[in-house]
Motif scaffolding. Structure first.
Motif, PDB file in Angstrom:
ATOM      1  N   LYS A  16       0.790  -1.382  -0.118  1.00 60.91           N
ATOM      2  CA  LYS A  16       0.063   0.108  -0.019  1.00 60.91           C
ATOM      3  C   LYS A  16       0.923   1.343  -0.027  1.00 60.91           C
ATOM      4  O   LYS A  16       0.584   2.245  -0.674  1.00 60.91           O
ATOM      5  CB  LYS A  16      -0.928   0.038   1.238  1.00 60.91           C
ATOM      6  N   SER A  19       2.107   2.146  -3.424  1.00 53.68           N
ATOM      7  CA  SER A  19       1.130   2.247  -4.544  1.00 53.68           C
ATOM      8  C   SER A  19       0.447   3.678  -4.316  1.00 53.68           C
ATOM      9  O   SER A  19       0.503   4.292  -3.462  1.00 53.68           O
ATOM     10  CB  SER A  19       0.124   1.056  -4.304  1.00 53.68           C
ATOM     11  N   THR A  20      -0.150   4.154  -5.479  1.00 46.87           N
ATOM     12  CA  THR A  20      -0.854   5.327  -5.404  1.00 46.87           C
ATOM     13  C   THR A  20      -2.057   5.431  -4.689  1.00 46.87           C
ATOM     14  O   THR A  20      -2.587   4.383  -4.569  1.00 46.87           O
ATOM     15  CB  THR A  20      -1.304   5.848  -7.079  1.00 46.87           C
ATOM     16  N   PRO A  22      -5.625   5.757  -2.788  1.00 47.36           N
ATOM     17  CA  PRO A  22      -6.959   5.898  -3.435  1.00 47.36           C
ATOM     18  C   PRO A  22      -7.579   7.225  -3.583  1.00 47.36           C
ATOM     19  O   PRO A  22      -6.999   8.276  -2.652  1.00 47.36           O
ATOM     20  CB  PRO A  22      -7.671   5.007  -2.147  1.00 47.36           C
ATOM     21  N   HIS A  23      -8.518   7.342  -4.146  1.00 44.94           N
ATOM     22  CA  HIS A  23      -9.085   8.736  -4.319  1.00 44.94           C
ATOM     23  C   HIS A  23      -9.701   9.196  -2.981  1.00 44.94           C
ATOM     24  O   HIS A  23     -10.177   8.183  -2.202  1.00 44.94           O
ATOM     25  CB  HIS A  23     -10.272   8.685  -5.251  1.00 44.94           C
ATOM     26  N   GLN A  26     -12.875   7.493  -1.962  1.00 44.00           N
ATOM     27  CA  GLN A  26     -13.050   6.083  -1.568  1.00 44.00           C
ATOM     28  C   GLN A  26     -12.290   6.121  -0.165  1.00 44.00           C
ATOM     29  O   GLN A  26     -12.776   5.156   0.542  1.00 44.00           O
ATOM     30  CB  GLN A  26     -12.015   5.475  -2.586  1.00 44.00           C
ATOM     31  N   HIS A  47      -7.931  -0.817  -0.611  1.00 43.77           N
ATOM     32  CA  HIS A  47      -7.315  -0.050  -1.439  1.00 43.77           C
ATOM     33  C   HIS A  47      -6.233  -0.557  -2.578  1.00 43.77           C
ATOM     34  O   HIS A  47      -6.492  -0.325  -3.462  1.00 43.77           O
ATOM     35  CB  HIS A  47      -6.194   0.667  -0.403  1.00 43.77           C
ATOM     36  N   LYS A  51      -7.177  -0.462  -6.505  1.00 42.63           N
ATOM     37  CA  LYS A  51      -6.185   0.198  -7.301  1.00 42.63           C
ATOM     38  C   LYS A  51      -5.900  -0.766  -8.690  1.00 42.63           C
ATOM     39  O   LYS A  51      -5.688  -0.149  -9.765  1.00 42.63           O
ATOM     40  CB  LYS A  51      -4.626   0.934  -6.613  1.00 42.63           C
ATOM     41  N   THR A  54      -8.716  -0.354 -10.970  1.00 42.08           N
ATOM     42  CA  THR A  54      -8.778   0.802 -12.031  1.00 42.08           C
ATOM     43  C   THR A  54      -7.840   0.857 -12.877  1.00 42.08           C
ATOM     44  O   THR A  54      -8.026   1.264 -14.118  1.00 42.08           O
ATOM     45  CB  THR A  54      -8.341   2.082 -10.998  1.00 42.08           C
ATOM     46  N   LEU A  55      -6.420   0.350 -12.532  1.00 39.72           N
ATOM     47  CA  LEU A  55      -5.289   0.440 -13.602  1.00 39.72           C
ATOM     48  C   LEU A  55      -5.603  -0.676 -14.705  1.00 39.72           C
ATOM     49  O   LEU A  55      -5.514  -0.285 -15.895  1.00 39.72           O
ATOM     50  CB  LEU A  55      -4.044  -0.042 -12.754  1.00 39.72           C
ATOM     51  N   ALA A  78     -13.856   2.379  -8.201  1.00 40.51           N
ATOM     52  CA  ALA A  78     -12.587   1.861  -8.886  1.00 40.51           C
ATOM     53  C   ALA A  78     -12.537   1.946 -10.372  1.00 40.51           C
ATOM     54  O   ALA A  78     -11.889   2.221 -11.133  1.00 40.51           O
ATOM     55  CB  ALA A  78     -12.013   0.715  -8.163  1.00 40.51           C
ATOM     56  N   GLU A  81     -13.302   5.062 -12.006  1.00 39.93           N
ATOM     57  CA  GLU A  81     -12.293   5.858 -12.219  1.00 39.93           C
ATOM     58  C   GLU A  81     -11.432   5.160 -13.593  1.00 39.93           C
ATOM     59  O   GLU A  81     -10.697   6.100 -14.106  1.00 39.93           O
ATOM     60  CB  GLU A  81     -11.524   5.758 -10.990  1.00 39.93           C
TER      61      GLU A  81
END
Ligand code: SAM
Length: 222
Positions: A16, A19-20, A22-23, A26, A47, A51, A54-55, A78, A81
């Protein structure tokens, strides 16, 4: 080790932290779901898996996603996005309370307007969607995410072969069932293990089982 994580809490935290995040909506939704649902809040993908969803959606350039199991709407956000700017996430659930809670947070998100909720029993809704696709009312989806009742997984899986286009993807959550698939003992363990064998032998897809959170099947329809 947390109940749904196959890896240790330390590895989970390390992942975590690298990693980017979460918004912010979220993050708020995660906190609010704890107060709203208590123990059941662990059903959220969270999270790291969120992610990943999303990716993957963005990398596929997916325009349409169908999700089985909305709960309070974290995974729907997710996907929303990740889909294209003109994309849509169609999410199914039978729980009016959890999904109206979800709507409150979708309304606060810049991606929330891309989410379509179909409220009702998933086994019926899936037939409605298949009929709409067969009659040309809806195009096939680019991506499906199965995360509703575990006993229904084989039904949703089979339906996805009608709902998702060739070359598209099917994702299935909780396929490691906290590790219980290694030595199944209760009914739910056998349900998941049986489903995993079904996917393993399905020659219509190329697949990989990933040890992310509680295990995810990623399959491409070939
Ligand atoms: C694991 S939760 C989904 C979690 C969600 N994907 C998230 O990340 O927050 C499973 C959801 O499936 C729904 N569900 C269970 N059985 C269902 C059925 N037969 N039809 C529709 N929804 C169902 C439950 O109401 C619950 O909200």
């Amino acid at each position: 080790m947390s109940e749904f994580n196959i890896t240790s809490d330390e590895i989970e935290s390390y992942c975590k932290n690298h990693s980017t995040p979460p918004h912010p909506v979220q993050v708020d939704l995660t906190q609010a779901t704890l107060a709203f649902a208590g123990e059941a809040a662990r059903m959220q993908v969270g999270h790291l898996e969120g992610k990943f969803l999303t990716l993957l959606t963005r990398l596929m350039n997916a325009k349409t996603v169908v999700e089985f199991g909305t709960f309070t709407g974290y995974s729907a956000l997710a996907f929303a996005e990740g889909v294209t700017s003109d994309g849509r996430v169609t999410t199914l659930d039978r729980d009016p309370k959890a999904t109206s809670f979800a709507r409150e947070y979708w309304n606060q998100s810049p991606f929330g307007s891309k989410i379509e909720l179909l409220l009702g029993d998933g086994h019926q809704t899936v037939n409605t969607l298949a009929n709409e696709i067969a009659s040309g009312v809806r195009p096939q989806f680019d991506l499906a995410f199965i995360d509703a009742d575990k006993a229904g997984y084989p039904i949703y899986w089979e339906a996805c072969h009608k709902l998702v286009r060739k070359g598209g993807a099917i994702l299935v959550d909780n396929v490691l069932w906290s590790g219980a698939v290694l030595n199944p003992s209760d009914r739910s363990d056998f349900v998941i293990d049986h489903f995993n064998k079904l996917v393993k032998t399905d020659v219509r897809v190329e697949k990989i089982m990933l040890p992310i959170r509680d295990g995810i099947f990623l399959a491409q329809i070939i």
